[in-house]
Design a protein around this motif. Structure first.
Motif, PDB file in Angstrom:
ATOM      1  N   SER A   7     -15.908   7.484  10.554  1.00  0.00           N
ATOM      2  CA  SER A   7     -15.749   7.368   9.089  1.00  0.00           C
ATOM      3  C   SER A   7     -16.077   5.964   8.448  1.00  0.00           C
ATOM      4  N   ASP A   9     -16.207   2.395   5.860  1.00  0.00           N
ATOM      5  CA  ASP A   9     -15.084   1.337   5.417  1.00  0.00           C
ATOM      6  C   ASP A   9     -14.252   1.065   6.524  1.00  0.00           C
ATOM      7  N   PRO A  20     -15.144  11.323   2.165  1.00  0.00           N
ATOM      8  CA  PRO A  20     -13.856  10.171   1.949  1.00  0.00           C
ATOM      9  C   PRO A  20     -14.084   9.871   0.713  1.00  0.00           C
ATOM     10  N   ASP A  22     -13.415   7.155  -1.966  1.00  0.00           N
ATOM     11  CA  ASP A  22     -13.586   5.874  -1.916  1.00  0.00           C
ATOM     12  C   ASP A  22     -13.262   5.137  -3.140  1.00  0.00           C
ATOM     13  N   HIS A  23     -12.173   5.795  -3.947  1.00  0.00           N
ATOM     14  CA  HIS A  23     -11.788   5.277  -5.273  1.00  0.00           C
ATOM     15  C   HIS A  23     -10.796   3.928  -4.954  1.00  0.00           C
TER      16      HIS A  23
END
Length: 149
Positions: A7, A9, A20, A22-23
């Protein structure tokens, strides 16, 4: 579990097929006050039940574990899953290998530990309990249900 460790980050383990989230996350209080918040971070002491009216717009809920001994995040995860939340539920913070299978049972489907975990140890932890006695948010059949199939 082909996706262990792939995954983006800081997320080390993710058990979802969608993109995924990413907010940037906001606090529980801010989430309730904003109509455009799609990601929230639950801290110990926050009441996950206040998010229930907003679950349809949340793509990501992070649950912070500031210390491995603080189990309030398990309850938050279970409350959200039982209320119908289907978005990404990410355990963040002081997440240890010994906790992974229990967190998964409570509904967590992504993990971002403060310190990276050994991939092989994590794989074993996720696979430790083939059969379970109690129903949980992960939807696995209990031993009793399997016996009566």
């Amino acid at each position: 579990m082909d996706n262990l460790g792939t995954s983006p980050d800081e997320v080390q383990f993710r058990f979802r097929d969608d993109e995924p989230a990413d907010h940037g996350t906001v606090t529980v209080d801010a989430c309730c006050d904003q109509t455009n918040a799609t990601a929230v971070r639950i801290e110990p002491g926050d009441d996950a039940r206040v998010l229930i009216p907003f679950l349809d717009r949340l793509a990501l809920v992070e649950v912070n574990f500031p210390s491995f001994g603080d189990g309030r995040g398990y309850s938050a995860a279970r409350i959200l899953r039982e209320a119908g939340y289907t978005g990404e539920l990410r355990a963040v913070g002081d997440v240890l290998v010994d906790q992974l299978s229990h967190m998964r049972r409570c509904g967590f489907d992504a993990f971002a530990p403060d310190k990276p975990l050994d991939e092989e140890d994590a794989r074993r932890a996720f696979e430790t309990w083939e059969n379970v006695y109690q129903s949980a948010a992960d939807g696995r059949k209990t031993i009793q249900e399997l016996r009566h199939e």
